[in-house]
Design an enzyme around this catalytic site. Structure first.
Site, PDB file in Angstrom:
ATOM      1  N   ILE A   1       0.877  -1.165   0.000  1.00 23.89           N
ATOM      2  CA  ILE A   1       0.000   0.000   0.000  1.00 23.89           C
ATOM      3  C   ILE A   1       0.914   1.215   0.000  1.00 23.89           C
ATOM      4  CG2 ILE A   1      -0.209  -0.125   2.527  1.00 23.89           C
ATOM      5  CD1 ILE A   1      -2.912   1.218   2.323  1.00 23.89           C
ATOM      6  N   SER A   2       0.690   2.137  -0.939  1.00 24.23           N
ATOM      7  CA  SER A   2       1.586   3.283  -1.097  1.00 24.23           C
ATOM      8  C   SER A   2       1.598   4.160   0.145  1.00 24.23           C
ATOM      9  CB  SER A   2       1.158   4.125  -2.304  1.00 24.23           C
ATOM     10  OG  SER A   2       1.262   3.388  -3.501  1.00 24.23           O
ATOM     11  N   GLN A   3       2.732   4.834   0.359  1.00 27.02           N
ATOM     12  CA  GLN A   3       2.809   5.742   1.500  1.00 27.02           C
ATOM     13  C   GLN A   3       1.845   6.904   1.288  1.00 27.02           C
ATOM     14  OE1 GLN A   3       7.063   7.136   0.382  1.00 27.02           O
ATOM     15  NE2 GLN A   3       6.295   8.706   1.768  1.00 27.02           N
TER      16      GLN A   3
END
Length: 217
Positions: free
Chosen positions: A66-68
């Site tokens: 999950i992207s930052q």
């Protein structure tokens, strides 16, 4: 801890995340409001929930992340810069569904494509409690886009490509924008704006994403 206390704690953590994003330079209040609205902790593994609102990418299984939060907000900010609306959005790399949920608060429709079937099932389960009527999930090869639903005013790619797939450029509506991380070991965000049949490219900051792969699993 009761459910109400737990929700209150998550809300405070989300507010701190948004203030941190603002301090990091995110100025798009619409993007920040969307990040405040979507409970990121619902999209991470239970054992990592304590890190849900840290500014870091987290594993979600299948060698994906999950992207930052900063990168999610920044990519949306670039798509919306100049007061532009997102309109119909194609997301390549639905992952756990978090970014689709954020986009849903700003877009008319979100078509989220994921190549890994079990991950798509996880995204669907994560999104179900939120009851987002404008999000559609599709198991497909993201490098090919989603021609049956094209064109799109906005395309956001959550995986790094060696170059911009022609299929995605072709599915961008006139006046539309595409944001994609490009590169191998060193990656950067690339914003593409379509003006008729001309595609204007602008490079932005360095990022790190998993690679964009063809095919489905």
């Amino acid at each position: 801890m009761s459910g109400r206390q737990d929700a209150s704690h998550a809300g405070r953590a989300r507010a701190r995340m948004v203030e941190r994003l603002r301090a990091q330079g995110i100025q798009d209040e619409g993007a920040l409001a969307a990040m405040m609205q979507v409970p990121r902790h619902l999209f991470v593994e239970e054992g990592l929930a304590y890190s849900a609102y840290d500014d870091t990418a987290l594993p979600i299984g299948f060698q994906q992340t999950i992207s930052q939060p900063y990168v999610v907000a920044r990519m949306i900010e670039l798509l919306r810069s100049g007061g532009r609306q997102l309109g119909r959005v194609l997301e390549i790399g639905a992952g756990c569904g978090y970014q689709a949920a954020v986009l849903s608060t700003l877009a008319t429709e979100v078509y989220a494509v994921e190549r890994i079937r079990p991950l798509l099932d996880k995204a669907r389960a994560n999104l179900r409690p939120l009851r987002l009527p404008n999000v559609r999930l599709k198991h497909a090869d993201g490098t090919l886009g989603l021609p049956e639903a094209a064109p799109f005013e906005s395309i956001i790619v959550a995986a790094a490509a060696g170059g911009v797939p022609n299929a995605l450029k072709e599915q961008l509506a006139p006046g539309g924008r595409l944001i994609i991380p490009v590169g191998g070991g060193e990656q950067r965000l690339l914003l593409i704006e379509r003006q008729g049949n001309v595609f204007r490219e602008s490079g932005y900051e360095a990022v790190r994403f998993v690679p964009l792969l063809a095919g489905t699993e």
